[in-house]
Design a protein around this motif. Structure first.
Motif, short mmCIF file in Angstrom:
data_model
loop_
_atom_site.label_atom_id
_atom_site.label_comp_id
_atom_site.label_asym_id
_atom_site.label_seq_id
_atom_site.Cartn_x
_atom_site.Cartn_y
_atom_site.Cartn_z
N GLY B 163 0.85 -1.18 0.00
CA GLY B 163 0.00 0.00 0.00
C GLY B 163 0.88 1.23 0.00
N ASP B 164 0.78 2.00 1.07
CA ASP B 164 1.62 3.20 1.17
C ASP B 164 3.08 2.81 1.36
OD1 ASP B 164 -0.84 4.35 1.14
OD2 ASP B 164 -0.79 5.07 3.21
N VAL B 165 3.96 3.53 0.67
CA VAL B 165 5.41 3.33 0.87
C VAL B 165 6.11 4.68 0.73
CG1 VAL B 165 5.60 0.94 0.09
CG2 VAL B 165 5.72 2.78 -1.59
N PRO B 186 1.23 8.36 0.72
CA PRO B 186 -0.01 7.72 0.26
C PRO B 186 0.24 6.98 -1.05
CG PRO B 186 -0.42 10.02 0.86
CD PRO B 186 1.06 9.81 0.93
N ARG B 187 -0.40 5.84 -1.19
CA ARG B 187 -0.14 5.04 -2.40
C ARG B 187 -0.51 5.80 -3.66
NH1 ARG B 187 -3.12 -0.31 -1.78
NH2 ARG B 187 -2.70 -0.60 -4.00
N LEU B 647 -2.85 -6.56 2.75
CA LEU B 647 -1.57 -5.85 2.65
C LEU B 647 -0.53 -6.53 3.52
CD1 LEU B 647 -2.70 -2.12 2.77
CD2 LEU B 647 -1.88 -3.39 0.78
N GLU B 648 0.67 -6.53 3.02
CA GLU B 648 1.80 -7.07 3.79
C GLU B 648 2.10 -6.10 4.94
OE1 GLU B 648 5.21 -9.80 4.09
OE2 GLU B 648 3.31 -9.89 3.04
N ASN B 668 0.49 -1.03 8.67
CA ASN B 668 -0.77 -1.27 7.99
C ASN B 668 -1.84 -1.66 9.00
OD1 ASN B 668 -0.59 -0.70 5.21
ND2 ASN B 668 0.78 -2.46 4.96
N PRO B 669 -3.09 -1.33 8.70
CA PRO B 669 -4.17 -1.58 9.66
C PRO B 669 -4.27 -3.06 10.00
CG PRO B 669 -4.94 -0.23 7.83
CD PRO B 669 -3.56 -0.67 7.48
#
Lengths: 1133, 671
Positions: B163-165, B186-187, B647-648, B668-669
């Motif tokens: 996702g976001d990175v 944000p992705r 997501l990882e 990640n959530p």
């Protein structure tokens, strides 16, 4: 090493002759006699003087003397290396004496950097090793093994028992810096040699170990972690004489430990491990096992264990069967030692040398031969051979000029069966990896070969690595005026290595793939039908016999050559003022120029597997090569000063340059200082000398530059990649991404502070103690604090610091009894601990951090194994739940244990029989926090991989030509977390199958009948419930204190019993000396391994062909340790 | 000698001490020619165009040996866990020569910034080379395009996993701590960067830079893949907690889908790719390149170990090698079988092809789309599920060493296989294009999918020729999909309970539309076991299909006739032995519902009596015909298919590293 006793005797003889020329002849009685040492060997050149006069003589080659002396006079016998003895004549005509060794030998010269020094005047931490005691009469192939335990602070690790492999040597601690090597500089006659294995132990005259910076610094750049100075024999000990010496030894090697590999119990473990995960189908790689197969294997063992021999063919239906899904199930178990290990593997050594002195010329010529066999059975290609030739000559041309020269040549061959090209998975690897039902016998009932390691070993061609080392040396010593010497010495050495790997193809039944029908109509008897549920007669199967090869149907050859040119130019001057102030000045330069080139070639697809040649192969031909070079240059000076041998001072300064750093940072200055105070030389100590024979206090400090790092750390290099991709069938070439570099990288500074004390009591009890701190400043480490997001490994720079604290103690007691019985006992103990001082701000416990003790192991503490009543049960099943980390089984009501969801690994959840870890921080959950120093959950330091408290002791006894010695060596503390089938219970057990027997003999299990009643159980087991862990220390084996390996040991390294025939007898055959001995090596070991079949000295991943990732780093998965029993002879005439 | 020594000393000592590396280039002197740039880029091909990977490697390789986690794979015993606890690492700091890293659980890239650095560094050096006049404008533009293409692809792999990175469009300086420890972007910001990169690459990369080198068509297809992933993610994960960092989710989705369509359209409009190669030729072709003969191959990886010994792989060991001796531990399941379209272009429950009701493999290879025959062995075979994937090996590979056949030649054994792999192929281009268009029509008011669109894509693929072996079995071309068929009742599976259990149903509140259902089906058939499925079901919000509790067909194998399996023509076996009493089981077809869907009966275990020699006397052997239930099968833990698993997680090593330096990174959530 002290200049040996024999040389001392020769020197004494020279002075004796000079002195006796002027002696007065008195009208007294003539006394004759013989002077011998404790071994009844004649002492040549001992000085015999009438006490209180200058009348004297010296002993001849037979130790005999004749002197005029008053009948009531006293004779004084002196000789360097022996205690002085006074004997009253009392009217006797014959006075024979035995001189006792002088353990102090304060007057002996010790070889130090570019010179010798009287032992009494040493200020640095220098140890000398008695080469004859330590190396002679032992069935060992190299000096490295002989040096183990020889002096405290010199740590020798025999990490591999593969024949031909080098020992790993460290002085004062295992690590010197993050990147560099901590290996000591090994010098043979002042020139670096690449391996101790090149030297014939028989050619050694003396060995000195320079431990602190003050004594080593004169050698500069590569001496930061100590120096081992080896001096070869240089000529005769005796004037105008030539002696021929032969020594020979034959030994027989056997494994230290035959056994310890799991048999049918391993299958039990495997089945239990599979079933706990609900896998009731057979498991394994090629030969599978399930409960039915295990039960059949137990029955096989009972029925055939004693009647079916190891070499009886493998029979379908009896030894294996194919189940309904065409899976091969093995029933017969094979003991790998029956197939792989040789008994009484012979090894022999022969050495012959001629040493002489004629006129002004001394020479030494020696030849040596070693033939050591490895422990592999089946093949006759497992051996190591070495030939040595050594010539040394020196001659005095005139009063001013002495020239010397020498050639040393070593030729060694390491041979092995080329059954695989892999050094990360060789034949030993598979011996331990596969379970007990993998066939090892090499024939089936139809006479077909079976694809097994044994068959491949037997069939394989011979691979060799031939190394030849040549060192040519020439030099001169010019003495323009008295006390001023100029030495120039040049050595060219060439180390050449050639590897030859001839490949092979095999023809055998494929034991890897599935079985095929013999012909579809032949039937076989299924002996295990009551277990496997298949019909009692079924279609006969066999392994598909086919031609196969792995990736080694090829011929490979390489040739690598390194040359090293060394110049040592020194000049020294001795100045004595008023017989009180003694100065010694030394100036010099040292340059080393090193070049390395190599080339290899390979061709695939052999036409004739019996004669693998490049011209007889038709496949693709590939080749490659490599080249590297480096150089160092240093200028140095040294001043020694002493006042009446009472106050001693030494100062060194060295200016070193290396090719490894950028131009403006190539050069640095490195000073060192040392001082000594011989308290017992003070006039006011005179009265105490009867008790306190010697007391010297020493202190030293010095810094040495270290550049033992890669050559191009400051250059962002881009290398050619050996790629696998092809663009439309055309080979790709590629260059790598340049790394991050720090352009200001320079020398690491190694500083050593040393305090020492030498103490002797009653001239017979000696103590030496040293304390040291070695600090690595400007340590080259990765730049601190870089995020993974940067996308490259951190550049290297001089950002770090570490230090090693340690101490060394050696004790010696020697006594010669009046009846000629001699006793000498030596003991040593040493310790060193390295602490990381500066490594940035990292606090991760897995990596380096400030304050970390090098080698520390973090892990959980184990409480005990869980039992059934620890858990909540519903309807006969455990009740699942979760904690913050993962799945758990709920504890029984009222049991408020910490939850272990963190330990859960896939479908393995801690339950009855699994390990209950200690909740050290009491937070109710077993976890490792963030694995930071200030947040590591329940982890704690549970051990350390560094060998600590190395100790040794040695006893020498002698009586009338009989000598006996015993040498023990041990490590007081060392921990290891193994990673292999032999060291971790459940290690890849359901995919590979191999295991140590101890894990399978005593693990927690319960077997229930159909109704669910327990019919068999082992609740008190030491090892937890079976679990297949994959290739990792996970789940129950997550790093912990209980199952960590304690590698401490005490080993009887050597016992020797020898007898020297009386010279009276041997002289009749013109033999000066004849000694026979028996010698046992490694015959007794005490350890804490609880039966785990690895050697106590094991270093995972280290062996002859691969020193860093041998057999993929799996612990204990290599050639097993062996012991040797030998007989030998030494002959001089 | 003394003189010599003095001579040595007096010469320039720094010359004596100058010993630069003899065997490597230096960043300072490397960047001189275009060819050197090419060699630098070559270093990454293995990581991006993995094919069958190499040696024993399995990274991004076909799922039958690389353990890809999807609803297409089923094993015996308990189904493999996906990810329950936070891993210590999913990062690698190194560029790994010729084999990338990946997260098999996600089918995408790891936390490895080495390639990001590689491409950023290349862009910097290209600027330098242009300023120095070492590159022409054309050369500069092409290689800058290549660098940006790979950077865009790399960041897309990051986003697909995490996702976001943190996004970097420059080499990170070693002294810029704030930069290197910045929190995740944000992705959408990252993917906007990727889109710019792809646009630049499309404009500037050469149309032809040599065979199997990156060109506009490679860029177009990969860019459409990355953009389609992102665009559809925003639709089916719109309400995810992880999407809260994205503003204007719809706007971004539309932009990415339009880009996906545009990139693919470029390839379709400007390339001359055709479907003229039988299925087996694509993957099982030995030794040589297919380029030139296979009209649908855009980039192909060839293997030839005689050129370099490591240029080989081991697919045959897992998919038909060693004479098929090594059984397949993971293969398709009933869910797979049901999804396959029949020869008349209809789903199994409404097809009227003769014998379509038979689930025997021998019959299905004839009644199903030709790719079925190209994917599976045409008889049940001993494997986890009775199905055996032979897609990745040629026609003869599976016939060796069996029941008297000749021994297996080396190229089908060990890791000595050399068949090539179509890393980028045209069928993906057209399916990406079609899916993007359909999504745009459905959600963002784009023009509707027309019959002509289907004919350019799905129906074009279905014209792929059938080789002689398949023809001899009776395999025929599948009828083209007609838009008029595609209505709410075309395939009742679309509205099954399994679909209702999916995350996307919760997000969108409805089932997949009929046309998208057919597009997705086509992808599943076309890319079976090729590593796309896990990415697809994640972006579609359908990962829940990996849990047997939601999707019972996952835990059911192929149709077997165990009582007759000893009479099979190609691979005889017999599971009906005493040892398998109570172990081997099948499920019969209990009936059909009103929509023509099969209803499975109860699990029937083998039972029988045996004589003293374990010879079968009596029992239910004759009832052992049905769908094979893999032995000891057990569903995976629901935790493994938790919504957080889309997501990882950021691994604990990275979190700790940030914490170590006083920074923090957002997890990640759910993790």
């Amino acid at each position: 090493m002290f200049v040996s006793k024999k040389l001392g005797r020769f020197l004494a003889a020279v002075c004796a002759v000079v002195l006796s020329a002027g002696s007065l002849l008195a009208q007294n009685i003539v006394v004759t006699g013989k002077v011998v040492d404790k071994n009844n060997e004649p002492i040549i050149g001992a000085y015999v003087v009438v006490a209180g006069t200058s009348t004297g003589t010296s002993t001849n080659v037979d130790g005999g003397y004749s002197i005029n002396v008053p009948a009531n006079g006293t004779l004084q016998f002196t000789c360097i290396g022996y205690k002085t003895q006074e004997v009253a004549v009392a009217g006797r005509k014959v006075v024979d004496v035995i001189l006792a060794d002088d353990a102090l030998m304060l007057d002996n010269a010790v070889v130090v950097g570019f010179g010798t020094q009287k032992k009494a005047n040493l200020t640095g931490a220098v140890a000398s090793i008695d080469a004859s005691k330590q190396l002679e009469s032992r069935p060992i192939p190299d000096i490295g093994r002989g040096l183990q335990g020889a002096t405290p602070g010199l740590n020798v690790r025999i990490g591999s028992t593969e024949v031909g492999s080098d020992a790993i040597i460290r002085i004062r601690g295992q690590v010197g810096s993050y990147n560099g090597s901590a290996a000591p500089l090994i010098l043979l006659d002042n020139v670096e040699i690449p391996s101790l294995n090149l030297i014939n132990p028989d050619d050694i005259e003396s060995i000195s170990v320079l431990k602190d910076a003050a004594s080593a610094s004169i050698y500069g750049a590569k001496a930061a972690f100590g120096v081992i100075l080896i001096n070869s024999k240089h000529g005769s000990k005796e004037k105008e004489a030539v002696h021929v010496t032969y020594s020979g030894n034959v030994s027989f090697q056997n494994l230290v430990n035959m056994g310890g590999i799991a048999d049918v119990d391993g299958l039990h473990y495997t089945v239990e491990a599979a079933e706990r995960l609900g896998t009731y189908t057979p498991v394994g790689a090629f030969w599978l096992i399930d409960r039915a197969g295990y039960n059949a294997a137990v029955a096989w063992k009972e029925k055939y264990g004693s009647t079916v021999g190891p070499n009886d063919p493998m029979v379908y239906g009896r030894d294996w069967y194919v189940d309904a899904s065409n899976r091969k199930i093995g029933v017969r178990t094979y003991n790998p030692y029956d197939y792989y290990v040789r008994k009484n593997a012979p090894t022999q050594t022969h050495n012959i040398s001629v040493a002489g002195s004629k006129g002004k010329t001394n020479f030494n010529i020696s030849l040596g031969y070693l033939n050591q066999n490895g422990m592999l059975k089946v093949t006759d290609k497992d051996w190591f051979r070495r030939y040595n030739a050594n010539v040394r000559v020196d001659t005095q041309i005139n009063d001013f000029i002495n020239v010397h020269g020498g050639i040393m040549y070593t030729n060694s061959t390491k041979s092995w069966a080329y059954a695989t090209s892999s050094t990360t998975a060789d034949v030993w690897y598979y011996l331990y990896r596969w379970g007990p039902t993998y066939p090892l016998v090499d024939k089936d009932e139809y006479g077909n070969n079976i694809r097994t390691g044994v068959y491949e070993l037997k069939t394989a061609n011979q691979a060799t690595i031939k190394k030849s080392y040549v060192s040519v040396n020439a030099g001169t010593t010019i003495t323009p005026i008295k006390n001023w010497n100029i030495n120039v010495d040049y050595t060219y050495s060439n180390n050449n290595s050639q590897e030859h790997d001839p490949g092979i193809r095999y023809w055998a039944g494929n034991s890897w793939s599935s079985a095929v029908n013999v012909d579809g109509t032949t039937m076989a008897n299924n002996e295990w039908y009551t277990y496997n549920g298949l019909p009692s007669s079924f279609v006969a199967k066999q392994l598909l016999v086919e031609d196969y090869t792995s990736s080694y149907d090829l011929i490979y050859q390489d040739s690598f050559t390194s040359t090293r040119q060394t110049w040592n130019v020194t000049t020294d001057y001795t100045l004595n003022i008023a017989d009180a102030h003694h100065f010694h000045f030394l100036l010099g330069m040292n340059s080393v120029d090193y070049k390395y080139t190599g080339v290899w070639g390979q061709r695939r697809d052999l036409l004739d597997i019996n004669n693998p040649q490049f011209d007889l192969a038709i496949g693709t031909q590939t080749s490659g090569g490599s080249a590297s070079w480096n150089s160092t240059l240093g200028f140095f000076g040294r001043i020694n000063y002493n006042y009446k041998e009472r106050y001693l001072l030494e100062a060194n300064l060295r200016y070193d340059g290396t090719s490894k750093f950028p131009t403006h940072l190539k050069w640095q200055w490195f000073p060192s200082f040392s001082a000594g105070w011989r308290v017992t030389e003070e006039p006011w100590m005179e009265g105490a000398k009867n008790v306190l024979s010697n007391l010297k206090l020493r202190a030293s400090w010095g810094s040495i530059g270290d550049q033992s790092v890669a050559s191009s750390l400051y250059i962002p290099t881009m290398s050619l990649l050996t790629d696998y991709w092809q663009h439309s069938g055309v080979r790709d070439y590629a260059y790598s991404t340049p790394g991050l570099v720090a352009s200001d990288i320079t020398w690491q500074r190694i500083e050593t502070l040393d305090f020492g004390i030498d103490l002797s009591l009653f001239n017979s009890f000696n103590v030496t103690f040293d304390w040291f701190r070695r600090t690595t400043k400007d340590m080259i480490v990765g730049m601190e604090g870089l995020s993974y997001n940067i996308g490259a490994t951190a550049p290297q720079g001089n950002f770090g610091k570490l230090h090693t604290d340690g101490w060394e103690l050696s004790l010696n007691y020697g006594h010669l009894f009046d009846n000629g019985f001699s006793l000498n006992v030596t003991a040593s103990l040493a310790d060193a601990v390295t602490t990381i001082d500066e490594y940035g701000t990292a606090t991760s416990i897995g990596g380096w951090y400030n304050g970390k003790t090098y080698g520390e192991i973090w892990g959980y503490k184990v409480d005990r194994l869980f039992q059934n009543d620890d858990f909540k049960w519903e309807n006969g099943a455990l009740v699942r739940g979760t904690d913050a980390y993962g799945a758990i089984y709920q504890y029984a009501d009222g049991k408020n244990y910490a939850t272990q969801g963190k330990i859960t690994s896939g479908n393995l959840i801690s339950g009855p029989g699994d390990v209950k870890f200690v909740d050290l921080n009491g937070d109710g959950v077993i976890d490792n926090g963030k694995q930071l120093i200030d947040d590591h959950g329940d982890l704690t330091v549970i051990g350390n991989t560094t060998p600590r408290y190395e100790y040794s002791f040695r006893v020498d006894l002698g009586w009338k030509g009989i000598d006996f010695s015993m040498f023990w060596q041990g490590i007081g503390k060392r921990d290891m977390l193994g990673s292999s089938w032999l060291t971790v219970p459940g290690y890849a057990i359901t995919t590979d199958g191999g295991s140590a027997q101890v894990f399978c003999a005593d693990f927690w299990y319960e077997t229930k009948d159909a109704a669910g009643n327990v019919i068999e159980a082992n609740y008190d087991a030491f090892y937890p419930r079976a679990a297949s862990l994959g290739r990792s220390r996970s789940f129950n084996m997550t790093d912990n204190d209980k199952y960590m390996l304690n590698m401490a040991y005490l080993r009887l390294k050597n016992v020797t019993l020898g007898y020297t025939l009386p010279q009276k007898l041997t002289r009749k055959a013109f033999i000066d000396k004849l000694r026979f001995y028996v010698s046992l090596e490694n015959y007794l070991t005490f350890d804490h391994l609880k039966g785990i079949p690895i050697d106590v000295e094991e270093i995972a991943g280290y062996s002859y062909l691969n020193s860093s990732n041998y057999n993929s780093g799996f612990a204990g998965v290599g050639a097993p340790a062996f012991k040797s029993a030998s007989i030998g002879v030494q002959l001089t005439f | 000698m003394a003189f010599a020594a003095l001579t040595l000393v007096s010469c320039n000592v720094n010359d004596f001490l100058t010993r630069d590396s003899l065997t490597s280039m230096d960043d300072g002197s490397y960047w001189t020619t275009e060819n050197n740039v090419r060699l630098f880029v070559n270093g990454a091909y293995g990581s991006y165009f993995c094919g069958y990977s190499d040696n024993w490697g399995s990274v991004y390789a076909p799922a039958c040996y690389s353990y890809e986690m999807s609803d297409d794979r089923t094993t015996t015993g308990t189904q493999a866990a996906i990810l329950v606890s936070l891993p210590a690492d999913n990062w690698y700091r190194a560029e790994l020569g010729y084999r990338g890293y990946w997260l098999q659980r996600r089918g995408a890239g790891p936390w490895n910034f080495a390639y990001i650095r590689k491409w950023n560094l290349l862009m910097n050096r290209l600027e330098m080379m242009r300023e120095d006049g070492r590159l022409t404008d054309e050369q500069y533009s092409h290689w800058m395009g290549v660098a940006r293409f790979f950077r865009g692809w790399e960041y897309s792999r990051f986003v697909q996993s995490f996702g976001d990175v943190p996004y970097y469009d420059h080499e990170v300086a070693t002294n810029d701590t704030d930069d290197m420890y910045k929190d995740r972007d944000p992705r959408s910001l990252v993917m906007d960067g990727c889109l710019e990169d792809f646009n630049y690459a499309m404009d500037n990369v050469r149309k032809n830079d040599g065979t199997d080198y990156v060109n506009k068509f490679v860029v177009g297809t990969i860019a459409s893949r990355c953009m389609l992933f992102e665009g559809t993610w925003y639709i089916y994960h719109k309400t995810d907690q992880a999407m809260q960092t994205v503003t204007d989710i719809d706007g971004h989705a539309k932009k990415y889908l339009e880009a996906a369509q545009k990139f693919a359209a470029y390839v379709m409009d400007n390339g001359s790719f055709t479907f003229n190669t039988p299925m087996h030729e694509l993957f099982g072709h030995l030794y040589t390149t297919l380029t030139g003969t296979a009209g649908e191959v855009i980039l192909y990886r060839t293997y030839n170990k005689s050129i370099q010994s490591s240029n080989q792989h081991c697919i045959a060991s897992y998919a038909g090698g060693n004479g098929g001796g090594e059984g397949q531990s993971m293969a398709g399941n009933l869910s797979t079988l049901k999804a396959w379209i029949c020869q008349d272009g209809k789903p199994y429950n409404s097809s009227t092809v003769e014998n379509v009701e038979s689930w025997r493999m021998q019959d299905m290879v004839v009644t199903r789309d030709a790719r079925f025959e190209g994917t599976f062995w045409d008889e049940p075979r001993s494997s986890a599920t009775g199905l055996y994937v032979e897609k990745f090996i040629d026609r003869t590979g599976l016939t060796y060493g069996v029941d008297g056949a000749p021994a297996c030649p080396p190229q089908y054994a060990s890791c000595t296989n050399e068949n090539g792999y179509p890393c980028v192929r045209y069928s993906e281009t057209v399916l990406n294009w079609l899916e993007a268009k359909a999504e745009l029509a459905e959600h963002f008011g784009g023009p509707a999918v027309t019959q002509a669109d289907l004919d350019r894509s799905i129906n074009a693929i279905r014209t792929r020729p059938i080789d002689a072996v398949a023809q001899a079995k009776g395999v025929k071309l599948t009828a083209p999909l007609q838009l008029s068929w595609v209505n709410d009742s075309f395939d009742p599976e679309r509205t099954s309970d399994a679909q209702k259990a999916c995350h996307s149903y919760a997000v969108t509140g409805k089932f997949v539309s009929p046309i998208l259902w057919e597009i997705r089906r086509e992808r599943r058939m076309e890319f079976f076991m090729e590593q796309y499925r896990v990415l697809d079901i994640r972006r579609w919000g359908q990962m829940e299909l990996m849990l047997g509790a939601n999707n019972p067909d996952l835990l059911v194998g192929g149709w077997v006739e165990l009582d007759k399996s000893q009479q099979l023509t190609k691979r005889k076996y017999n599971l009906l032995v005493k040892a398998n009493v109570g172990v081997v089981s099948v499920k019969h077809i209990a009936g059909y519902n009103s929509k023509g869907q099969i209803i499975l009966g109860d699990r029937l275990f083998f039972d029988g009596t045996f004589d003293a020699n374990n010879v079968y006397i009596d029992g239910n052997a004759d009832q052992m015909e049905g769908f094979l239930i893999p032995q000891n099968i057990a569903d995976r833990d629901p935790l493994n298919v938790d919504v957080r698993n889309y997501l990882e997680p950021i691994c604990s090593d990275v979190i700790r590293q940030y914490a170590d330096k006083g920074y923090s990174i957002t997890q990640n959530p759910g993790w």
